[in-house]
Design a protein around this motif. Sequence first.
Motif, mmCIF file in Angstrom:
data_model
loop_
_atom_site.group_PDB
_atom_site.id
_atom_site.type_symbol
_atom_site.label_atom_id
_atom_site.label_comp_id
_atom_site.label_asym_id
_atom_site.label_seq_id
_atom_site.Cartn_x
_atom_site.Cartn_y
_atom_site.Cartn_z
ATOM 1 N N HIS A 117 40.845 -13.863 -27.704
ATOM 2 C CA HIS A 117 39.769 -12.890 -27.405
ATOM 3 C C HIS A 117 39.616 -11.456 -27.936
ATOM 4 C CE1 HIS A 117 39.161 -15.393 -23.512
ATOM 5 N NE2 HIS A 117 38.839 -16.097 -24.426
ATOM 6 N N GLU A 118 40.709 -11.012 -28.184
ATOM 7 C CA GLU A 118 40.818 -9.768 -28.930
ATOM 8 C C GLU A 118 41.334 -9.703 -30.415
ATOM 9 O OE1 GLU A 118 42.483 -6.450 -26.231
ATOM 10 O OE2 GLU A 118 41.668 -7.422 -24.418
ATOM 11 N N ASN A 119 40.293 -9.988 -31.121
ATOM 12 C CA ASN A 119 40.679 -10.143 -32.436
ATOM 13 C C ASN A 119 40.782 -8.910 -33.319
ATOM 14 O OD1 ASN A 119 41.053 -13.206 -32.739
ATOM 15 N ND2 ASN A 119 39.016 -12.969 -31.996
ATOM 16 N N TYR A 120 41.435 -8.734 -34.387
ATOM 17 C CA TYR A 120 41.699 -7.690 -35.184
ATOM 18 C C TYR A 120 41.782 -8.108 -36.617
ATOM 19 C CZ TYR A 120 41.744 -4.765 -30.935
ATOM 20 O OH TYR A 120 41.700 -4.095 -29.746
ATOM 21 N N LEU A 121 41.561 -7.171 -37.480
ATOM 22 C CA LEU A 121 41.669 -7.395 -39.165
ATOM 23 C C LEU A 121 42.482 -6.222 -39.496
ATOM 24 C CD1 LEU A 121 38.355 -8.146 -38.518
ATOM 25 C CD2 LEU A 121 38.890 -9.212 -40.874
ATOM 26 N N THR A 122 43.374 -6.193 -40.514
ATOM 27 C CA THR A 122 44.014 -5.352 -41.230
ATOM 28 C C THR A 122 43.658 -5.095 -42.427
ATOM 29 O OG1 THR A 122 46.107 -5.579 -39.732
ATOM 30 C CG2 THR A 122 46.359 -4.162 -41.592
ATOM 31 N N ILE A 123 43.534 -3.702 -43.022
ATOM 32 C CA ILE A 123 43.082 -3.917 -44.371
ATOM 33 C C ILE A 123 43.918 -2.798 -45.119
ATOM 34 C CG2 ILE A 123 40.405 -3.885 -44.100
ATOM 35 C CD1 ILE A 123 40.181 -0.979 -43.726
#
Length: 275
Positions: A117-123
Amino acid sequence: MQQIINFIFKNSTRLLFLLLLITSLTLTIQSHSYHRSQFVSSANDLTGGVYQRINNVKEYFHLRAQNDNLAKENAYLKQLLYNKPDTVIASTELIPRGYEDIKVIQSKVINNSFNVHENYLTINSGAKDGIKPDMGVVNSLGIVGIIEKTSKNFATIQSILNVKSQINAKIKKSNHFGSLIWNGKNVGYAQLIDVPRLATVRKGDTIVTGGRSVIFPENIPIGKIDRIFIDKATNYYTINVRLFNDMTNIGHVYVIENVKRKEVQKLEEETKTDE
């Protein structure tokens, strides 16, 4: 089993010391904001390095798809250029009016969650590259999310597939505004809520970023209207938006900085104080 018990008894003092040390560090980090921020920053650097190595392997097997995406983006930029009356112009003239105060930092996604439900991406760009919290993130197809935390070399993005995400958006044809959220159900769709019943809404209409945000410039693509509902509690439209982006497969991204954002926020805060 007996050997394990003997080991515990033999090293009980050391084990107790380690347990107390870990407990004290945990309590210190949780109770002090400075220590907590330093811990998060260090954790971002550590996990970012691991994600970078994993992503290098994945990228090797997806070079063709990446090249196809870059070719499409180049084709779009060339189309803009060739539609100019004079193609021999200064590069600054390619920037649309009103976008002179926007800086763009190129980066690459090295980790992406989309199944919670709480999605994140890393760059793989961070504070040393000028990345700061609350910057918008887009790619060639549309919006991706908003920068949440940074370390020296990496940053995390709150994905638009996050139930906490709320972004100002509008129907392109009618300019009626709403808030883009995600209900946590389908990774291919977001929801535009609080759209007034007076708005002209049709399936297939394009949804873009609105002009009431200091994070995203206006008119960045988001998706197309798929289904339209009426919220009986508020009597406003709730619109299901099919996203242009495949949020399960994000590669190169662009981080957007609004140079005048702080000036706008300061003025708005002073206005509220005067009231």
